[in-house]
Write an enzyme that holds these catalytic residues in place. Structure first.
Site, PDB file in Angstrom:
ATOM      1  N   THR A  51       8.039-105.196  25.231  1.00 21.22           N
ATOM      2  CA  THR A  51       8.355-103.831  25.630  1.00 21.22           C
ATOM      3  C   THR A  51       9.543-103.929  26.576  1.00 21.22           C
ATOM      4  O   THR A  51       9.642-104.882  27.355  1.00 21.22           O
ATOM      5  CB  THR A  51       7.175-103.134  26.343  1.00 21.22           C
ATOM      6  OG1 THR A  51       6.883-103.831  27.558  1.00 21.22           O
ATOM      7  CG2 THR A  51       5.937-103.106  25.466  1.00 21.22           C
ATOM      8  N   HIS A  52      10.463-102.988  26.476  1.00 14.58           N
ATOM      9  CA  HIS A  52      11.691-103.025  27.289  1.00 14.58           C
ATOM     10  C   HIS A  52      12.483-104.306  27.056  1.00 14.58           C
ATOM     11  O   HIS A  52      13.249-104.739  27.924  1.00 14.58           O
ATOM     12  CB  HIS A  52      11.374-102.873  28.787  1.00 14.58           C
ATOM     13  CG  HIS A  52      10.513-101.704  29.109  1.00 14.58           C
ATOM     14  ND1 HIS A  52      11.001-100.418  29.206  1.00 14.58           N
ATOM     15  CD2 HIS A  52       9.173-101.617  29.337  1.00 14.58           C
ATOM     16  CE1 HIS A  52      10.008 -99.587  29.503  1.00 14.58           C
ATOM     17  NE2 HIS A  52       8.883-100.291  29.571  1.00 14.58           N
ATOM     18  N   SER A  86      32.869-118.034  11.098  1.00 13.56           N
ATOM     19  CA  SER A  86      33.993-117.569  11.914  1.00 13.56           C
ATOM     20  C   SER A  86      35.279-118.170  11.397  1.00 13.56           C
ATOM     21  O   SER A  86      35.306-119.320  10.935  1.00 13.56           O
ATOM     22  CB  SER A  86      33.770-117.977  13.373  1.00 13.56           C
ATOM     23  OG  SER A  86      34.958-117.839  14.127  1.00 13.56           O
ATOM     24  N   LYS A 115      30.014-121.363  14.125  1.00 12.32           N
ATOM     25  CA  LYS A 115      29.381-120.054  14.089  1.00 12.32           C
ATOM     26  C   LYS A 115      28.676-119.788  12.761  1.00 12.32           C
ATOM     27  O   LYS A 115      29.135-120.156  11.688  1.00 12.32           O
ATOM     28  CB  LYS A 115      30.413-118.946  14.333  1.00 12.32           C
ATOM     29  CG  LYS A 115      30.979-118.890  15.739  1.00 12.32           C
ATOM     30  CD  LYS A 115      29.923-118.585  16.779  1.00 12.32           C
ATOM     31  CE  LYS A 115      29.351-117.191  16.654  1.00 12.32           C
ATOM     32  NZ  LYS A 115      30.365-116.129  16.826  1.00 12.32           N
ATOM     33  N   GLU A 141      23.849-107.112  10.631  1.00  9.17           N
ATOM     34  CA  GLU A 141      24.625-106.254  11.530  1.00  9.17           C
ATOM     35  C   GLU A 141      25.168-105.032  10.782  1.00  9.17           C
ATOM     36  O   GLU A 141      25.205-103.925  11.335  1.00  9.17           O
ATOM     37  CB  GLU A 141      25.770-107.051  12.149  1.00  9.17           C
ATOM     38  CG  GLU A 141      25.297-108.063  13.177  1.00  9.17           C
ATOM     39  CD  GLU A 141      26.420-108.913  13.728  1.00  9.17           C
ATOM     40  OE1 GLU A 141      26.193-109.602  14.729  1.00  9.17           O
ATOM     41  OE2 GLU A 141      27.538-108.906  13.162  1.00  9.17           O
ATOM     42  N   TYR A 182      26.946 -68.422  -2.497  1.00  3.78           N
ATOM     43  CA  TYR A 182      27.736 -69.647  -2.639  1.00  3.78           C
ATOM     44  C   TYR A 182      29.040 -69.535  -1.858  1.00  3.78           C
ATOM     45  O   TYR A 182      29.692 -68.488  -1.825  1.00  3.78           O
ATOM     46  CB  TYR A 182      28.050 -69.931  -4.118  1.00  3.78           C
ATOM     47  CG  TYR A 182      28.832 -71.219  -4.289  1.00  3.78           C
ATOM     48  CD1 TYR A 182      28.177 -72.437  -4.331  1.00  3.78           C
ATOM     49  CD2 TYR A 182      30.220 -71.205  -4.367  1.00  3.78           C
ATOM     50  CE1 TYR A 182      28.883 -73.625  -4.451  1.00  3.78           C
ATOM     51  CE2 TYR A 182      30.941 -72.385  -4.496  1.00  3.78           C
ATOM     52  CZ  TYR A 182      30.270 -73.588  -4.531  1.00  3.78           C
ATOM     53  OH  TYR A 182      30.971 -74.761  -4.638  1.00  3.78           O
ATOM     54  N   GLN A 186      31.088 -77.645  -1.513  1.00  2.00           N
ATOM     55  CA  GLN A 186      31.689 -78.822  -2.138  1.00  2.00           C
ATOM     56  C   GLN A 186      31.551 -80.043  -1.244  1.00  2.00           C
ATOM     57  O   GLN A 186      31.554 -81.176  -1.725  1.00  2.00           O
ATOM     58  CB  GLN A 186      33.168 -78.554  -2.448  1.00  2.00           C
ATOM     59  CG  GLN A 186      33.862 -79.668  -3.203  1.00  2.00           C
ATOM     60  CD  GLN A 186      35.180 -79.194  -3.785  1.00  2.00           C
ATOM     61  OE1 GLN A 186      35.219 -78.330  -4.671  1.00  2.00           O
ATOM     62  NE2 GLN A 186      36.273 -79.740  -3.292  1.00  2.00           N
TER      63      GLN A 186
END
Length: 464
Positions: A161-162, A283, A289, A296, A323, A328
């Site tokens: 938590t937190h 990388s 890396k 992500e 309409y 559109q």
């Protein structure tokens, strides 16, 4: 003004459209995605016109054959899209007329592009949501299979938590938490799909039509539950798109949260899992890396899907009935949101089984950071001490450990009794991870017994 445009709507006009205005107005580049459902709707409409005696059976058959030929051209990639025809509807109708002659112009009898596009969009979205639900089910099955894989022997993960270590939980419990969230996401999509499944066809421009049409017939032909009851509403509402976008946005937020935890847990700092190479990138400058770019991007695309909902809500909020050309702007955000969410589902379905979980770092993290302190407070409460007082006592024990550089498992019975006389020898077992995890045995808890029960329930829900 071209002859095709003149036939579409140009009788009232004496000059051709400005070139920039024509390009700005045209939607065929994106709404061509509706071409097949547009033809599906037209086939039903042509059949209804013949049934009602508005056109002859021979004319209806000619229209049917022509529409099927247009469909084949689209599927084969031979169809030529023309900007001056503005949209998918007029491109299809114009090509149909080229193939079958003047009878092609009868297809638009008792119909407007207003009810036509509303019908097309509902048909398209209904199909896409069906596919989305199938992909959601595939991911839910992966989550259940992973939960079952790691429940015996149980892998233990620190719960947070937190973003602070709180209490240990089973890794299987973590998988099942996302299973529950995705189950609710599926329910929201099912709700949206059910509500959108009404037919606008026959509402015409906004007021219905004077032709003796049969809206029940076209609704049945197209698999709708019923015709929409109000012609203004049928062509002037896009809440069905908003509802679908809201469901997709909430769903993408769930996937974003899962992706975030994958990013954290596979980082060097956490070290709980190893990200598969197939779902990582490197990388351009740092050879060591291994970046979680796919996770992500799933996380980042949440902003994109939420933005689609907000964008269309902003378009719709001030529109008068019925309409307006503003509608559109409903298609591109919807198309993009559906594509984004479905791609994210497929990626996580493929990625999750390939994660390699590391039991030792997980267990070490779960046991450290005083995550078992609540067990000692509960112990004192079971002995009759008010929980608030028990909480205070164990808080003092934690401070003592911090100042002395100790973990709870390093404490002796004498240490515990120095803080309260109610501690007995069995309290020492509660500072051990394996003992503590079994005590969280309430319904929905993380004890192995409860998690196994939850797995069996989930397996029945997904048909295993």
């Amino acid at each position: 003004m071209s002859q095709e445009t003149q036939r579409t709507w140009g009788g009232r006009f004496s000059e051709a459209p400005n070139q920039l205005a024509q390009e700005f107005n045209a939607s065929w580049r994106f709404d061509q995605r509706l071409a097949l459902v547009d033809i599906e709707g037209s086939l039903a409409h042509a059949a209804m016109l013949a049934q009602q005696g508005i056109i002859s059976p021979e004319e209806s058959e000619t229209l049917r054959q022509g529409l099927m030929q247009v469909r084949e051209e689209i599927l084969c990639g031979k169809f030529v899209w023309r900007e001056e025809l503005e949209d998918v509807h007029m491109n299809v109708e114009t090509r149909l007329t080229e193939l079958v002659g003047p009878v092609g112009g009868k297809l638009h009898t008792a119909r407007s592009r207003n009810d036509q596009v509303a019908t097309d969009l509902r048909l398209w979205l209904r199909g896409e949501l069906t596919g989305t639900l199938a992909e959601l089910e595939a991911l839910r099955k992966v989550l259940v299979s992973q939960a079952e894989k790691y429940v015996d022997p149980p892998l233990i993960l620190p719960g947070y938590t937190h973003l602070q270590r709180a209490m240990p939980v089973l890794l299987s419990h973590w998988f099942l938490a996302y299973y529950e969230m995705l189950t609710r996401d599926a329910g929201r999509i099912q709700d949206a799909q059910r509500r959108l499944n009404e037919s606008p066809l026959g509402a015409a421009a906004l007021a219905g039509t004077g032709f003796p049409i049969d809206r029940e017939f076209t609704a049945r032909q197209l698999g709708f539950t019923r015709p929409m009851r109000n012609s203004l509403d049928a062509v002037g509402s896009r809440d069905f798109v908003l509802e679908a976008l809201a469901a997709l946005a909430i769903g993408q937020l769930t996937l974003s949260r899962m992706a975030e935890e994958i990013i954290l847990y596979t980082s060097f700092e956490f070290g709980f899992a190893v990200l598969p190479d197939a779902f990582s990138t490197g990388s351009s400058i740092m050879p060591q890396k291994k970046n979680p770019d796919i996770a992500e991007l799933i996380r980042g695309k949440a902003g994109r899907v939420v933005g689609s909902f907000v964008g269309l809500a902003t378009v719709v909020k001030g529109l008068p009935l019925a309409y307006n050309k503003d509608f559109q702007e409903d298609k591109e955000p919807l198309f993009d949101a559906v594509d984004t969410y479905r791609a994210s589902l497929r990626l996580l379905t493929a990625m999750l089984p390939e994660l390699v979980w590391r039991p030792e770092p997980m267990a070490k993290a779960a046991e450290s950071g005083f995550s078992l302190a609540t067990e000692l407070a509960d112990y004192l409460a079971h002995k009759g001490l008010p929980f608030r007082e028990a909480h205070h006592v164990v808080g003092q024990i934690v401070r003592y450990c911090i100042e002395g550089g100790k973990e709870l498992r390093d404490l002796t019975l004498q240490d515990l009794q120095g803080f309260h006389a109610l501690f007995e020898a069995d309290a020492l077992e509660l500072t051990r991870l394996e003992t503590a995890i079994h005590r969280r045995n309430s319904q929905g808890g993380t004890a192995p017994l409860r998690v196994r029960e939850a797995i069996e329930v989930a397996k029945k829900e997904i048909g295993w």
